[in-house]
Scaffold this active site. Structure first.
Site, PDB file in Angstrom:
ATOM      1  N   SER A   1      -3.322  -9.155   5.459  1.00  0.00           N
ATOM      2  CA  SER A   1      -1.940  -8.701   5.675  1.00  0.00           C
ATOM      3  C   SER A   1      -1.639  -8.344   7.121  1.00  0.00           C
ATOM      4  O   SER A   1      -0.487  -8.374   7.546  1.00  0.00           O
ATOM      5  CB  SER A   1      -1.648  -7.502   4.772  1.00  0.00           C
ATOM      6  OG  SER A   1      -2.596  -6.475   4.991  1.00  0.00           O
TER       7      SER A   1
ATOM      8  N   GLU B   1      10.791   4.055   7.766  1.00  0.00           N
ATOM      9  CA  GLU B   1       9.598   4.890   7.709  1.00  0.00           C
ATOM     10  C   GLU B   1       8.405   4.004   8.050  1.00  0.00           C
ATOM     11  O   GLU B   1       8.466   2.791   7.873  1.00  0.00           O
ATOM     12  CB  GLU B   1       9.429   5.494   6.309  1.00  0.00           C
ATOM     13  CG  GLU B   1       8.689   4.622   5.294  1.00  0.00           C
ATOM     14  CD  GLU B   1       9.348   3.292   4.959  1.00  0.00           C
ATOM     15  OE1 GLU B   1       8.606   2.320   4.679  1.00  0.00           O
ATOM     16  OE2 GLU B   1      10.593   3.200   4.989  1.00  0.00           O
TER      17      GLU B   1
ATOM     18  N   LYS C   1       4.879  -7.594   7.720  1.00  0.00           N
ATOM     19  CA  LYS C   1       6.064  -6.731   7.683  1.00  0.00           C
ATOM     20  C   LYS C   1       7.299  -7.386   8.312  1.00  0.00           C
ATOM     21  O   LYS C   1       8.425  -7.089   7.925  1.00  0.00           O
ATOM     22  CB  LYS C   1       5.771  -5.405   8.386  1.00  0.00           C
ATOM     23  CG  LYS C   1       4.710  -4.552   7.714  1.00  0.00           C
ATOM     24  CD  LYS C   1       5.173  -4.003   6.388  1.00  0.00           C
ATOM     25  CE  LYS C   1       4.193  -3.007   5.798  1.00  0.00           C
ATOM     26  NZ  LYS C   1       4.623  -2.523   4.475  1.00  0.00           N
TER      27      LYS C   1
END
Length: 395
Positions: A377, A111, A89
């Protein structure tokens, strides 16, 4: 076939920008400026430096020897879990805050579901000294306590959302409402390849560093840039978009996606949007959505806080519709078993999201000569409470 976005913001039939009038100016401004800004030499130099010196890129491409022996093929892990903040991210959050700054915005909203995008956004806001408000469903606030504390320590205001089933969809609704109320000074850093055009393209481009590195690293390790298979999990689908990006047009490379089946696609407790979704508009784009016959959103379920989203990025809806990507519906049990297997074989505790991708290794058939790259991830620290409850008494 071209699987990238077209000038109108569509991936095949999916995408577009369906936004309220109050946001049309913001979205238009972003659409007219993002490519110009992102392609400018000073922007490229700044993001490259931050990705290298701050985020810790390039992340390793690790040959998982024991896991490969068990799978019966060559398995490499793209270690996005080793990025600063513990997931992919940060790649996108760094890029978008540089965009926001160049567009004169002074306040950031975001969010988050699993909390990794929230942490990444809070991190870059601390770095750039910008106000940060993160919306997070109350259900996720409770199951991702560690990430909530990290966001608060970084100076972000975390707003628990109590509408709907209090997860990612509801957090996204509130972030969009905030943006509608504060269009002048606020930039919405969307965490996945969802939302109105150009957001899916922006996020995919910032995450494309993953496949860019895979090509170089695989060339060093295998003497070839192209694996036989790329595997990633999809909720909204940002890590998968980044993993696939530079391989989209190369149909010799097979793309496998794992979405969250929860307790099974034949139950009400699932988040398998591609398997079960119908076309509709959600959070600003036309995509596949889990919905009732009269168009009401079906509340999704997954043991993973980052995958229980009732929609899917328009890129992934198109890849599935066109047959470019094969989508596996992975249950909670399959994902948790895959997590434990990786942990015991390689000493790597993955995020539960990533565990869905790893589960494909047990579901698909591979040849001994196949080269497979699975994107891990995120790391599993944030999920230890869920893991310990699930495996209670087994350790």
């Amino acid at each position: 076939m071209n699987y990238n976005v077209n000038e109108q913001g569509y991936y095949g039939e999916f995408g577009g920008a369906y936004v309220p009038e109050i946001l049309q100016k913001n979205v238009k401004e972003l659409r007219e400026n993002y490519l110009k800004i992102m392609q400018s030499p000073d922007f490229i130099a700044e993001i490259d430096q931050l990705l290298h010196d701050y985020a810790g890129r390039p992340t390793p491409l690790y040959f998982a020897k024991r896991l490969s022996e068990e799978v019966g093929a060559k398995v490499y892990l793209k270690r996005e879990d080793l990025c600063h903040t513990g997931a992919h991210k940060i790649n996108n959050a760094l890029g978008q805050i540089l965009l926001a700054r160049r567009m004169g915005k002074t306040r950031i909203v975001a969010e988050t579901g699993a909390g990794q995008h929230g942490v990444a956004t809070a991190t870059v806001c601390a770095l750039m000294n910008m106000e940060c408000v993160v919306y997070m469903g109350e259900t996720d606030v409770n199951r991702q306590f560690l990430n909530v504390q990290r966001m608060k320590m970084l100076g972000a205001k975390v707003v628990p959302v109590i509408s709907g089933n209090k997860t990612l969809k509801d957090a996204t609704n509130e972030a969009i409402r905030d943006w509608c109320c504060n269009p002048q000074n606020t930039f919405y850093i969307i965490g996945s390849v969802v939302g109105p055009h150009p957001y899916p393209d922006i996020v995919a481009k910032f995450q494309s560093v993953i496949s860019e590195e895979i090509k170089k690293q695989l060339k060093e390790k295998e003497g070839r840039e192209n694996p036989d298979y790329l595997i990633a999990c999809v909720g909204g689908g940002s890590n998968a978009a980044g993993t696939f990006y530079h391989y989209l047009q190369n149909e010799e490379v097979k793309l496998y996606e794992a979405e969250a089946a929860g307790l099974g696609i034949d139950t009400d407790m699932t988040a398998a949007t591609i398997h079960l979704g119908k076309e509709g508009v959600l959070h600003g784009s036309r995509t596949l959505i889990m919905q009732t016959p009269d168009g009401q959103i079906v509340e999704p379920y997954s043991i993973s806080a980052g995958l229980d989203y009732p929609g899917i990025g328009p890129m992934h809806a198109n890849l599935a519709r066109m047959g470019r990507a094969k989508v596996f519906a992975i249950t909670d049990k399959q994902a948790m078993d895959a997590a434990l297997r990786l942990t015991r074989l390689e000493g790597i505790i993955p995020a539960i999201e990533s565990s869905h991708a790893l589960a494909i290794l047990a579901e698909a058939k591979f040849k001994p000569s196949d080269v497979i790259v699975v994107t891990v991830s995120g790391r599993g620290d944030k999920d230890m409470n869920t893991y310990s409850k699930y495996f209670e008494g087994q350790f």
